[in-house]
Every structure is written in C-alpha cells, then in structure tokens.
Motif scaffolding. Structure first.
Motif, PDB file in Angstrom:
ATOM      1  N   THR A  56    -104.710  23.341  87.779  1.00  0.00           N
ATOM      2  CA  THR A  56    -105.781  22.395  87.529  1.00  0.00           C
ATOM      3  C   THR A  56    -106.226  21.771  88.837  1.00  0.00           C
ATOM      4  O   THR A  56    -105.398  21.405  89.668  1.00  0.00           O
ATOM      5  N   VAL A  57    -107.534  21.661  88.984  1.00  0.00           N
ATOM      6  CA  VAL A  57    -108.131  20.909  90.080  1.00  0.00           C
ATOM      7  C   VAL A  57    -108.938  19.813  89.419  1.00  0.00           C
ATOM      8  O   VAL A  57    -109.743  20.092  88.525  1.00  0.00           O
ATOM      9  N   SER A  58    -108.718  18.580  89.823  1.00  0.00           N
ATOM     10  CA  SER A  58    -109.420  17.473  89.171  1.00  0.00           C
ATOM     11  C   SER A  58    -109.794  16.399  90.172  1.00  0.00           C
ATOM     12  O   SER A  58    -109.222  16.306  91.258  1.00  0.00           O
ATOM     13  N   TYR A  59    -110.769  15.610  89.774  1.00  0.00           N
ATOM     14  CA  TYR A  59    -111.173  14.417  90.503  1.00  0.00           C
ATOM     15  C   TYR A  59    -110.999  13.251  89.549  1.00  0.00           C
ATOM     16  O   TYR A  59    -111.430  13.317  88.403  1.00  0.00           O
ATOM     17  N   ASP A  60    -110.358  12.192  90.006  1.00  0.00           N
ATOM     18  CA  ASP A  60    -109.950  11.113  89.123  1.00  0.00           C
ATOM     19  C   ASP A  60    -110.609   9.785  89.487  1.00  0.00           C
ATOM     20  O   ASP A  60    -109.994   8.909  90.068  1.00  0.00           O
ATOM     21  N   THR A  61    -111.878   9.679  89.174  1.00  0.00           N
ATOM     22  CA  THR A  61    -112.577   8.401  89.248  1.00  0.00           C
ATOM     23  C   THR A  61    -113.335   8.248  87.941  1.00  0.00           C
ATOM     24  O   THR A  61    -113.618   9.251  87.272  1.00  0.00           O
ATOM     25  N   PRO A  62    -113.676   7.028  87.562  1.00  0.00           N
ATOM     26  CA  PRO A  62    -114.405   6.841  86.305  1.00  0.00           C
ATOM     27  C   PRO A  62    -115.757   7.551  86.278  1.00  0.00           C
ATOM     28  O   PRO A  62    -116.266   7.878  85.215  1.00  0.00           O
ATOM     29  N   TYR A  63    -116.316   7.833  87.431  1.00  0.00           N
ATOM     30  CA  TYR A  63    -117.643   8.429  87.513  1.00  0.00           C
ATOM     31  C   TYR A  63    -117.640   9.897  87.947  1.00  0.00           C
ATOM     32  O   TYR A  63    -118.693  10.505  88.121  1.00  0.00           O
ATOM     33  N   ALA A  64    -116.483  10.511  88.090  1.00  0.00           N
ATOM     34  CA  ALA A  64    -116.399  11.893  88.581  1.00  0.00           C
ATOM     35  C   ALA A  64    -117.191  12.858  87.701  1.00  0.00           C
ATOM     36  O   ALA A  64    -117.950  13.691  88.204  1.00  0.00           O
ATOM     37  N   ARG A  65    -117.025  12.751  86.391  1.00  0.00           N
ATOM     38  CA  ARG A  65    -117.724  13.663  85.484  1.00  0.00           C
ATOM     39  C   ARG A  65    -119.238  13.465  85.571  1.00  0.00           C
ATOM     40  O   ARG A  65    -120.001  14.423  85.614  1.00  0.00           O
ATOM     41  N   ARG A  66    -119.673  12.220  85.594  1.00  0.00           N
ATOM     42  CA  ARG A  66    -121.111  11.932  85.645  1.00  0.00           C
ATOM     43  C   ARG A  66    -121.726  12.506  86.921  1.00  0.00           C
ATOM     44  O   ARG A  66    -122.772  13.150  86.889  1.00  0.00           O
ATOM     45  N   VAL A  67    -121.067  12.288  88.059  1.00  0.00           N
ATOM     46  CA  VAL A  67    -121.580  12.800  89.331  1.00  0.00           C
ATOM     47  C   VAL A  67    -121.591  14.324  89.321  1.00  0.00           C
ATOM     48  O   VAL A  67    -122.534  14.949  89.799  1.00  0.00           O
ATOM     49  N   HIS A  68    -120.567  14.934  88.747  1.00  0.00           N
ATOM     50  CA  HIS A  68    -120.492  16.394  88.687  1.00  0.00           C
ATOM     51  C   HIS A  68    -121.614  16.980  87.837  1.00  0.00           C
ATOM     52  O   HIS A  68    -122.200  18.002  88.184  1.00  0.00           O
ATOM     53  N   GLU A  69    -121.923  16.343  86.735  1.00  0.00           N
ATOM     54  CA  GLU A  69    -122.870  16.903  85.774  1.00  0.00           C
ATOM     55  C   GLU A  69    -124.330  16.508  86.006  1.00  0.00           C
ATOM     56  O   GLU A  69    -125.223  17.166  85.486  1.00  0.00           O
ATOM     57  N   ASP A  70    -124.614  15.464  86.756  1.00  0.00           N
ATOM     58  CA  ASP A  70    -125.987  14.974  86.929  1.00  0.00           C
ATOM     59  C   ASP A  70    -126.758  15.841  87.921  1.00  0.00           C
ATOM     60  O   ASP A  70    -126.708  15.627  89.131  1.00  0.00           O
ATOM     61  N   MET A  71    -127.485  16.777  87.376  1.00  0.00           N
ATOM     62  CA  MET A  71    -128.257  17.714  88.204  1.00  0.00           C
ATOM     63  C   MET A  71    -129.523  17.077  88.788  1.00  0.00           C
ATOM     64  O   MET A  71    -130.170  17.672  89.642  1.00  0.00           O
ATOM     65  N   THR A  72    -129.880  15.886  88.348  1.00  0.00           N
ATOM     66  CA  THR A  72    -131.096  15.235  88.847  1.00  0.00           C
ATOM     67  C   THR A  72    -130.810  14.303  90.023  1.00  0.00           C
ATOM     68  O   THR A  72    -131.746  13.848  90.677  1.00  0.00           O
ATOM     69  N   ALA A  73    -129.559  14.007  90.285  1.00  0.00           N
ATOM     70  CA  ALA A  73    -129.220  13.091  91.374  1.00  0.00           C
ATOM     71  C   ALA A  73    -129.493  13.736  92.729  1.00  0.00           C
ATOM     72  O   ALA A  73    -129.384  14.955  92.889  1.00  0.00           O
ATOM     73  N   ARG A  74    -129.838  12.922  93.682  1.00  0.00           N
ATOM     74  CA  ARG A  74    -130.081  13.390  95.055  1.00  0.00           C
ATOM     75  C   ARG A  74    -128.841  13.092  95.889  1.00  0.00           C
ATOM     76  O   ARG A  74    -128.266  12.012  95.786  1.00  0.00           O
ATOM     77  N   HIS A  75    -128.471  14.054  96.723  1.00  0.00           N
ATOM     78  CA  HIS A  75    -127.269  13.909  97.541  1.00  0.00           C
ATOM     79  C   HIS A  75    -127.575  14.296  98.979  1.00  0.00           C
ATOM     80  O   HIS A  75    -128.585  14.932  99.269  1.00  0.00           O
ATOM     81  N   SER A  76    -126.693  13.945  99.872  1.00  0.00           N
ATOM     82  CA  SER A  76    -126.820  14.316 101.279  1.00  0.00           C
ATOM     83  C   SER A  76    -126.842  15.843 101.408  1.00  0.00           C
ATOM     84  O   SER A  76    -126.299  16.551 100.546  1.00  0.00           O
ATOM     85  N   PRO A  77    -127.412  16.359 102.496  1.00  0.00           N
ATOM     86  CA  PRO A  77    -127.429  17.812 102.696  1.00  0.00           C
ATOM     87  C   PRO A  77    -126.019  18.404 102.618  1.00  0.00           C
ATOM     88  O   PRO A  77    -125.070  17.851 103.175  1.00  0.00           O
ATOM     89  N   GLY A  78    -125.900  19.506 101.904  1.00  0.00           N
ATOM     90  CA  GLY A  78    -124.624  20.186 101.741  1.00  0.00           C
ATOM     91  C   GLY A  78    -123.772  19.631 100.620  1.00  0.00           C
ATOM     92  O   GLY A  78    -122.760  20.218 100.263  1.00  0.00           O
ATOM     93  N   ARG A  79    -124.168  18.503 100.060  1.00  0.00           N
ATOM     94  CA  ARG A  79    -123.434  17.867  98.968  1.00  0.00           C
ATOM     95  C   ARG A  79    -124.237  18.055  97.699  1.00  0.00           C
ATOM     96  O   ARG A  79    -125.458  18.045  97.730  1.00  0.00           O
ATOM     97  N   SER A  80    -123.542  18.229  96.550  1.00  0.00           N
ATOM     98  CA  SER A  80    -124.290  18.503  95.330  1.00  0.00           C
ATOM     99  C   SER A  80    -123.481  18.185  94.082  1.00  0.00           C
ATOM    100  O   SER A  80    -122.260  18.063  94.131  1.00  0.00           O
ATOM    101  N   SER A  81    -124.214  18.075  92.984  1.00  0.00           N
ATOM    102  CA  SER A  81    -123.536  18.033  91.693  1.00  0.00           C
ATOM    103  C   SER A  81    -122.921  19.414  91.481  1.00  0.00           C
ATOM    104  O   SER A  81    -123.182  20.336  92.247  1.00  0.00           O
ATOM    105  N   LYS A  82    -122.117  19.547  90.471  1.00  0.00           N
ATOM    106  CA  LYS A  82    -121.393  20.804  90.207  1.00  0.00           C
ATOM    107  C   LYS A  82    -120.534  21.187  91.410  1.00  0.00           C
ATOM    108  O   LYS A  82    -120.302  22.367  91.681  1.00  0.00           O
TER     109      LYS A  82
END
Length: 115
Positions: free
Chosen positions: A63-89
């Motif tokens: 298992t690989v996991s990220y453990d913050t209350p917002y990890a799932r939301r950040v992973h799944e939000d395809m509309t969010a804008r991130h720094s270059p090279g960083r992304s949802s999913k």
C-alpha cells in the motif's frame, strides 16, 4: 552404480521466496511513493510528507498512501490548478509508469533469495 541423495527443503524454499517477495513489494511501494512525491501538489509540503508505504505479508499486497484530511480531495480534483510538474492524480498516474520497475524490484529480491 553410484547413489545420490537429494534432500528437498520445499517449505524452507517457499518461505525464503515469500520473504523475498515481501521485501520486493516494500521496495516497489517505496519506488512508487518516491515517484508520486515528484507530482504531489505542494502548498506547505504537509501532503508530500504524509506519504507512507506498508506491506501485508499475509495477502502479499503493498500500500502507498497519503494521510491528510484533504489527500483524497487533492488527488481527485481535476479542476484544481497546481505548480508546473505537480498535478491531481499524483499517485494514480505513476502506477502504470512504474509497474515494470516494481516488477523488476520484486524479481530481483526473489532471485537474490534463490541465489
């Protein structure tokens, strides 16, 4: 006529292979974690630092996991804008890219145990 005696230690061999496969799974999970950390969106770095790996040897799953209350939301939000090279999913996207390397890590550990 010469005689040869052969002792088969099947249980010991199976145990050694299983332990090696578990080590390989952990190495593979750590490899996936490292790759995903290169893509995880960074604001303060809390999400990136929360990444962890584990192996369940009874089911031979890693298992690989990220453990913050917002990890799932950040992973799944395809509309969010991130720094270059960083992304949802950030985790899901590295899985197909690292599959071959993960398989090679597991195989290398098994070969080493049989060596």
């Amino acid at each position: 006529m010469s005689r040869t005696r052969l002792r088969w230690n099947g249980d010991a061999a199976t145990g050694a292979i299983r332990e090696a496969a578990a080590r390989g799974l952990l190495l593979g999970a750590e490899h996936v974690l490292a790759a995903s950390r290169q893509r995880v969106p960074i604001n303060e770095g809390t999400l990136e630092r929360s990444g962890a790996t584990s192996v369940d040897e009874s089911t031979m799953t890693a298992t690989v996991s990220y453990d913050t209350p917002y990890a799932r939301r950040v992973h799944e939000d395809m509309t969010a804008r991130h720094s270059p090279g960083r992304s949802s999913k950030y985790l899901e996207s590295v899985l197909p890219e690292t599959a071959g390397e993960v398989q090679a890590l597991i195989a290398a550990q098994i070969r080493r145990a049989l060596g």
